[in-house]
Structures are given as structure tokens and as C-alpha cells.
Write an enzyme that holds these catalytic residues in place. Structure first.
Site, PDB file in Angstrom:
ATOM      1  N   CYS A  73       0.798  -1.223   0.000  1.00  0.00           N
ATOM      2  CA  CYS A  73       0.000   0.000   0.000  1.00  0.00           C
ATOM      3  C   CYS A  73       0.830   1.273   0.000  1.00  0.00           C
ATOM      4  O   CYS A  73       0.280   2.367  -0.089  1.00  0.00           O
ATOM      5  CB  CYS A  73      -0.942  -0.001   1.198  1.00  0.00           C
ATOM      6  N   HIS A  84      -3.109   7.839   5.819  1.00  0.00           N
ATOM      7  CA  HIS A  84      -3.286   6.513   5.206  1.00  0.00           C
ATOM      8  C   HIS A  84      -4.711   6.037   5.495  1.00  0.00           C
ATOM      9  O   HIS A  84      -5.388   5.536   4.609  1.00  0.00           O
ATOM     10  CB  HIS A  84      -2.253   5.538   5.766  1.00  0.00           C
ATOM     11  N   GLU A 110      -1.900   5.177  13.438  1.00  0.00           N
ATOM     12  CA  GLU A 110      -1.525   6.370  12.682  1.00  0.00           C
ATOM     13  C   GLU A 110      -1.840   7.625  13.493  1.00  0.00           C
ATOM     14  O   GLU A 110      -1.058   8.578  13.505  1.00  0.00           O
ATOM     15  CB  GLU A 110      -2.252   6.416  11.341  1.00  0.00           C
ATOM     16  N   LYS A 134      -9.691   7.790   1.621  1.00  0.00           N
ATOM     17  CA  LYS A 134     -10.140   6.407   1.402  1.00  0.00           C
ATOM     18  C   LYS A 134     -11.585   6.212   1.844  1.00  0.00           C
ATOM     19  O   LYS A 134     -12.220   5.225   1.454  1.00  0.00           O
ATOM     20  CB  LYS A 134      -9.239   5.423   2.155  1.00  0.00           C
ATOM     21  N   HIS A 174      -9.758   1.710  -0.755  1.00  0.00           N
ATOM     22  CA  HIS A 174      -8.315   1.493  -0.669  1.00  0.00           C
ATOM     23  C   HIS A 174      -7.804   0.896  -1.980  1.00  0.00           C
ATOM     24  O   HIS A 174      -8.104  -0.245  -2.325  1.00  0.00           O
ATOM     25  CB  HIS A 174      -8.005   0.545   0.492  1.00  0.00           C
ATOM     26  N   PHE A 217       1.577  -3.558   4.124  1.00  0.00           N
ATOM     27  CA  PHE A 217       1.904  -4.856   4.700  1.00  0.00           C
ATOM     28  C   PHE A 217       3.403  -5.110   4.556  1.00  0.00           C
ATOM     29  O   PHE A 217       4.049  -4.678   3.606  1.00  0.00           O
ATOM     30  CB  PHE A 217       1.131  -5.957   3.988  1.00  0.00           C
TER      31      PHE A 217
END
Length: 417
Positions: free
Chosen positions: A166, A306, A317, A338, A343, A402
């Protein structure tokens, strides 16, 4: 170090097929989520996603080529050609004599997964002699996205595909800016692309319990920082920016959206999916990008988070922003786009970097929609539900993937020399 500016933007998203249509929907707080139509998802836990609707490849790709190109490659070419148009390059080509001074960094998270699925099914039915297309390999490999853009534009400089989950789009743009800073190129075409609304992708992320299962109301499913969030909404699309050496842009009289002021990248070195506690890795990444930009937290007017709408990401975050910004965190506008786009995995960082450029250029900050129930662990100003007219001089855009991979960009208003 040479200065790097953004002179062109191209977007293909669930909110629109162009930059302007996407930006308009974003400020209106529209959701791109809806029932999945690309495969039969009745037996899956999640029945919805954010699809790019009514995509038309014909302005960018000829019919013969489009017939075999995987969707993620079609998106890449479309967004790239839009960005070239937006930057004012005639016929979407590198000017004669500059070919070796142009490069392309374009990444993806999963690449041609739909082509893989379709080929497997066809081969099982007809056997390998008739199941494989001669384009199978070139349609699944991720570096074909920058490869095609290089071929179509004539860019003969550095050409790479960054693959970092991502954070891919953010890394592509950050590394492209570095290539210009260090003199490896004068102009870079950079971004990310993704088309993973497939049975394997949805099934895999369902097995990880990462996706929202709010099947009764998809448009409210992506709810970053909300207490009742239950997972992210998978999306598709592409984002591309044209980055230029400042002197190169000035010489040709280019319109400048903003300047790329800083880039930071690092790793959590903690877990394959979960972020480090208190967003420790994200904290270090934010400090790196501030240092690279030679800025203080008080210089940042807006953070494009994010903000995935998952439990662990959003709280960590938030903790990272608070740890690095101190008391100023509560005075900084933060939002997750998002909530509207879903996403886009490998394309997310590039699309959100483009939104950051537009926020500076247009003087409007996009909202976090579906924010209904505050979470005590997420207590910042998330621009809830309604866009905010506010002129800011610097924007931070965060991406965390990830494998613990992190990336952050800072875009700054260009005020001349």
C-alpha cells in the site's frame, strides 16, 4: 540538490475517470462504493468494493492492444496520458532530444491478477495449448506499467516498478523526486495502478479479516477513524504525476501545482500485517520526511492520512501523528480520502499524493466521510463529512503497507525562487 515540482496530474478512480471529475466528487463527499460486478461474489463475506465505472480506454489505447491488456495496465496508460496532457506535452510525447532525460517509476501491489485468474480457468478448460495467450507474461508483470508508459511517451531514462504493497505509489513518487534531485533525470512520470477486484483478492483479504463486511450499506462501509469501523473497502484505479526539475519547468513556462519538499521511507520490522505499537515505525517515517523537507510539524497545514478504516491502522496512525506533532496535532487538519475512494492498494499513495497537490493548488481540504461515532483512541480533527475551504502551504501524505513498509511525502506551495 535540485528542486522538484509537480506539473501534471492524471487520475482514474471510482469517483471519476479524470482528475477534475474525481476532485469534484471528492469535495462533494461522494462514496465510490457499490456492489461488485466483475465476478460472482455471492459466496464471499464481502459483496462490494469501489469499482472504476464506465471506463473508456479508447482515448489512450488502440482496440487491438486493449483487447489483451490487463485492467491495471489500461488504468496506468490512461492516467499517464492524462498527466502528459495536463502538463502540456504535445501528443503525449517527450520533446525531441530530451528522451534520455525522462524516466518512469510506476508501481502496483498485485499486478495482473485478473489475467492470472482468467488464464488458469481457461487452461483448466481447454488445456495449455489453447489456454495461454502470447501476452500472458507481459500482461501480469508489474514493470509493464512503467514499460508501456515509456514506450508510449518515448522516455528513455530510468524505468522501474516499485512494489511495496500500500506504500507503492508513495515510494514511486518519492524515488522519482530523488532521481531528479540527484540528476538522473529532468522529468519523471510517476505513480501507481491497481485492478484487484477479483475473486482471489477479495477472498484473500476476507480470510485476513481485513475487509469491511457491511454488505447492507456499502457507501458507509469505509469509515476511517470512526469507532464502528470494521475494515477497509477494496478499490481500483491509478494516479500519475509529472515531476520536473524546477529550472526545466520554468524554462518551458509550465504551470506548477506545488513542489515536492520531502520524502521519507522506512520499515516497522515488526509484523507482516499489523503496524508497530503506537505507530512507532510511522513515527520514524514522519520524522524522516520532516527532516528531508527541513520543516517543523507546525509548517504542515494538512495531513492526508493513510486512514484505511481498520482498527489497528487508524489508532496507530493517530498515535504516530500525536507523537511527532505534539500538541500541534490537535490543530492540524487530517482526513482520509479512502472514506470515498476506498483502498486502491498500490495506487493509493499516488492518488492521495495527487489529492495533496490539488489541496494546495485549490485551497480546499477533502473530508473524511462516514465519520459518525468518535473513537477515544482517534481524537484528532479529521475534517468530518464536509470539505473545508482552507489555504495551506504544506501537506503531508502518509502510506503504510503490509510487511511494515512506510512512506511519507510533503508537498509545499511553490512561491517562486
Amino acid at each position: 540538490m535540485r528542486r522538484v515540482v509537480v506539473t501534471g496530474i492524471g487520475l482514474v478512480t471510482p469517483l471519476g475517470l479524470t482528475t477534475e471529475s474525481t476532485w469534484s466528487s471528492l469535495l462533494e463527499g461522494k462514496s465510490g462504493a457499490g456492489p461488485l460486478t466483475q465476478f460472482d461474489c455471492e459466496k464471499y463475506k464481502t459483496h462490494f468494493g469501489c469499482e472504476v465505472k464506465d471506463f473508456d480506454w479508447s482515448p489512450y489505447i488502440d482496440k487491438r492492444e486493449a483487447k489483451h491488456l490487463d485492467r491495471f495496465l489500461q488504468f496506468a496508460v490512461a492516467a499517464g496520458m492524462q498527466a502528459m496532457d495536463d502538463a502540456g506535452y504535445e501528443n503525449r510525447r517527450v520533446p525531441e532530444g530530451e528522451e534520455e532525460d525522462w524516466g518512469v517509476y510506476m508501481g502496483s501491489g498485485l499486478g495482473g491478477i485478473k489475467t492470472i485468474e482468467d488464464t488458469q480457468a481457461k487452461t483448466a478448460e481447454k488445456g495449455p495449448r489453447y489456454g495461454f495467450s502470447p501476452y500472458f507474461v507481459t500482461d501480469i508483470i508489474i514493470n509493464m506499467a512503467p514499460g508501456l508508459l515509456s514506450i508510449k511517451t518515448g522516455a528513455q531514462g530510468p524505468n522501474f516498478a516499485h512494489v511495496s504493497a500500500c506504500a507503492t505509489g508513495t515510494h514511486s513518487i518519492g524515488e522519482a523526486a530523488r532521481a531528479i534531485r540527484w540528476g538522473d533525470a529532468n522529468v519523471m512520470i510517476a505513480g501507481g495502478t491497481e485492478a484487484t477486484l477479483t475473486s482471489l483478492s477479495i477472498g484473500g483479504f476476507n480470510a485476513m479479516r481485513a475487509l469491511s463486511t457491511r454488505n447492507d450499506d456499502p457507501t458507509t462501509a469505509s469509515r476511517p477513524f470512526d469507532k464502528d469501523r470494521d475494515g477497509f473497502v477494496m478499490s481500483e484505479g491509478a494516479g500519475v504525476v509529472i515531476l520536473e526539475d524546477l529550472e526545466h519547468a520554468k524554462k518551458r513556462g509550465a504551470r506548477i501545482y506545488c513542489e515536492v519538499a520531502g520524502y521519507g521511507a522506512n520499515s516497522d520490522a515488526f509484523h507482516v500485517t499489523q503496524p508497530a505499537p503506537e505507530g512507532e515505525g510511522a513515527q520514524r517515517c514522519i520524522r524522516k520526511v520532516l527532516k528531508d523537507a527541513k520543516m517543523d510539524p507546525t509548517d504542515i497545514g494538512y495531513v492526508n492520512a493513510h486512514g484505511t478504516s481498520t482498527h489497528f491502522n487508524d489508532k496507530n496512525e493517530t498515535a504516530a501523528i500525536k507523537a511527532t506533532f505534539g500538541d500541534y496535532a490537535y490543530k492540524t487538519a487530517v482526513s482520509s480520502t479512502k472514506s470515498m475512494t476506498g483502498h486502491m492498494l498500490g495506487a493509493a499513495g499516488a492518488v492521495e499524493a495527487a489529492f495533496s497537490c490539488l489541496a494546495i493548488d485549490r485551497g480546499v481540504l477533502p473530508p473524511t466521510i462516514n465519520y459518525q461515532t468518535p473513537d477515544p483512541e482517534c481524537d484528532l480533527d479529521y475534517i468530518p463529512n464536509v470539505a473545508r475551504e482552507l489555504s495551506v502551504d504544506a501537506v503531508m501524505s502518509n502510506s503504510f503497507g503490509f510487511g511494515g513498509t512506510n512512506g511519507s511525502l510533503i508537498m509545499r506551495r511553490y512561491k517562486g525562487d
